[in-house]
Design an enzyme around this catalytic site. Structure first.
Site, PDB file in Angstrom:
ATOM      1  N   LEU A 138       0.869  -1.170   0.000  1.00  9.89           N
ATOM      2  CA  LEU A 138       0.000   0.000   0.000  1.00  9.89           C
ATOM      3  C   LEU A 138       0.908   1.222   0.000  1.00  9.89           C
ATOM      4  CD1 LEU A 138      -2.694  -0.920   2.720  1.00  9.89           C
ATOM      5  CD2 LEU A 138      -2.948  -1.043   0.231  1.00  9.89           C
ATOM      6  N   ASP A 139       0.484   2.286  -0.658  1.00 10.58           N
ATOM      7  CA  ASP A 139       1.260   3.522  -0.634  1.00 10.58           C
ATOM      8  C   ASP A 139       1.469   3.984   0.810  1.00 10.58           C
ATOM      9  OD1 ASP A 139       1.256   3.532  -3.358  1.00 10.58           O
ATOM     10  OD2 ASP A 139      -0.307   5.054  -3.562  1.00 10.58           O
ATOM     11  N   LYS A 140       2.504   4.746   1.022  1.00  7.78           N
ATOM     12  CA  LYS A 140       2.811   5.255   2.359  1.00  7.78           C
ATOM     13  C   LYS A 140       1.597   5.902   3.014  1.00  7.78           C
ATOM     14  CE  LYS A 140       5.607   8.748   4.759  1.00  7.78           C
ATOM     15  NZ  LYS A 140       6.648   9.800   4.608  1.00  7.78           N
ATOM     16  N   ARG A 253      -5.616   6.149  -7.611  1.00 10.39           N
ATOM     17  CA  ARG A 253      -5.379   7.594  -7.620  1.00 10.39           C
ATOM     18  C   ARG A 253      -5.321   8.141  -9.044  1.00 10.39           C
ATOM     19  NH1 ARG A 253      -0.065   7.952  -4.102  1.00 10.39           N
ATOM     20  NH2 ARG A 253      -0.370  10.192  -4.416  1.00 10.39           N
TER      21      ARG A 253
END
Length: 344
Positions: A138-140, A253
Site C-alpha cells: 500500500l502507498d505510504k 489515484r
C-alpha cells in the site's frame, strides 16, 4: 575521502563525467552523481551540487564517501494493529504514514522493521532482505488491510493469488476513496493502461497501450454517498468504493483523476483541486485543508489461506482522520438542507 586536482585535459568537461573516468571502477557514474547531489563533492572548498558543472584547470576536488549502510533492515519496536496471525501469515491494518519496506529516504521506521521485531526469523525470505514476507503493498499515505507471508510456502501461494488479480481465484480487494465531485454514473469501470509519467518519473500516468512500459489496469467503482448534491446531480464530493481487477502502482489515484474526480488530499494527482477547499464553509474548509494525504483506505482483503484452502476475509473501518473527513462532509450536507428549507 578522496582528493583530485584537475589538469588541462579537464577544461570544459562535466564534473560527473570527469570523476567517473578518474574514479573507475571504484565508483560508478551513478554513484558519483548521487554523491554530488548529496553535497559530498567540493571544488576548491566549495560544495557543488550540479553534476553538469564545467571544470577548469587546477581545481582541487574533494569527495567525501560515506560509510556504506547495512542493507539488512533491523527490527524496530513499532506498534502494529494486528487483525489476524497464525504460523503462515499475519494480517495488519496499516496506518497512513507508514512506509511498507526500506528504500531511498526511508531506511528505518518501515512496516518491514516492525514485522522483523514482531516476527523475528519467521518471515518469508523470498522477498529479499529488504522485503521479507511482502507480497503486496500500500502507498505510504494509504491506510488499510495488508497480508504478509511468514514462510516461503505462504509467500508463493499468496503471490500467485495477487499476480492473478482474482481472475481465476477468490482474491478480493476493496478500497474506500473520498473524491472531488461525483462520477456521471453510480457504477462504472475504468480501463486505462498505466506507465511512468514522462514529466515526473516518480509518478504514474495514463499511457497508450502500445507503449513499451504500458501495463493493463482496470478499476471498478461504485458511488456510495454524494456530498453537497445539487438538483443537476452534481456534487461537491463523493465516497466511492473501488475494487481492483489489477494492482498497479497508484492505480486508483491515477484512474479517479483521469475521469475528473481526484482523491481529496492527493496533491500528486489532484493538485489542481488544492484551492477547491477555499470555497468551502467552515468547519469543513479547515478539516479538508488539514487532511494532508490521499483519502484512500483499503477496507477489505479476501484470499485463499495457503494451508487450509479456506477463503478468509478481513475488514478494517476507515481510520479516525478519514472518518472525521467523512463526518464533516455529512454535516455540511445537513447544513445545506437546512439552508434550502430556510430552517434555523
Amino acid at each position: 575521502m578522496k582528493e583530485l586536482i584537475t589538469d588541462i585535459d579537464s577544461i570544459g568537461k562535466r564534473l560527473d563525467a570527469w570523476l567517473s573516468v578518474h574514479l573507475a571502477p571504484e565508483l560508478s557514474r551513478n554513484r558519483i552523481q548521487s554523491l554530488i547531489s548529496e553535497g559530498q563533492v567540493s571544488l576548491d572548498g566549495k560544495i557543488v551540487r550540479e553534476t553538469k558543472h564545467k571544470l577548469r584547470d587546477g581545481v582541487s576536488i574533494t569527495i567525501e564517501i560515506p560509510e556504506p549502510e547495512d542493507a539488512t533492515p533491523k527490527g524496530e519496536d513499532i506498534p502494529l494493529d494486528i487483525l489476524y496471525e497464525d504460523a503462515d501469515l499475519i494480517v495488519i491494518n496499516k496506518p497512513a504514514g507508514l512506509v511498507v519496506h526500506p528504500g531511498n529516504g526511508n531506511w528505518t521506521g518501515t512496516l518491514v522493521n516492525a514485522l522483523i521485531y514482531h516476527c523475528g526469523d519467521t518471515l518469508s525470505g523470498i522477498g529479499g532482505v529488504r522485503r521479507p514476507g511482502i507480497v503486496h503493498r500500500l502507498d505510504k499515505e494509504t491506510s488499510g488491510v495488508m497480508v504478509v507471508a511468514k514462510n516461503d510456502h505462504a509467500h508463493r501461494h499468496l503471490s500467485a493469488q495477487f499476480a492473478d488479480h482474482g481472475r481465476t481465484n477468490d482474491l478480493e480487494r476493496a478500497y474506500l476513496a473520498v473524491v472531488w465531485g461525483t462520477p456521471d454514473r453510480k457504477v462504472g469501470t475504468i480501463d486505462a493502461p498505466l506507465g511512468r509519467s514522462h514529466r515526473d518519473r516518480t509518478k504514474q500516468a495514463i499511457v497508450h497501450e502500445e507503449r513499451e512500459d504500458a501495463r493493463h489496469a482496470v478499476t471498478h467503482f461504485e458511488v456510495q454517498e454524494r456530498f453537497g448534491a445539487k438538483e443537476d446531480a452534481t456534487a461537491l464530493a463523493s465516497l466511492v468504493e473501488c475494487r481492483l481487477e489489477t494492482g498497479r502502482t497508484h492505480q486508483i489515484r491515477v484512474h479517479m483523476a483521469h475521469i475528473g474526480h481526484p482523491l481529496v488530499g492527493d496533491l500528486e494527482y489532484g493538485g489542481a483541486y488544492k484551492t477547491k477547499a477555499n470555497k468551502l464553509d467552515e468547519p469543513l474548509q479547515s478539516i479538508v485543508k488539514g487532511f494532508t494525504r490521499q483519502a484512500l483506505h483499503a477496507k477489505l482483503l479476501a484470499f485463499e489461506h495457503p494451508s487450509t484452502g479456506e477463503i478468509v476475509r478481513f475488514e478494517a473501518p476507515a481510520p479516525d482522520d478519514m472518518a472525521k473527513l467523512l463526518d464533516a462532509f455529512r454535516q455540511n450536507n445537513i447544513r445545506d438542507v437546512h439552508k434550502l428549507r430556510n430552517l434555523p
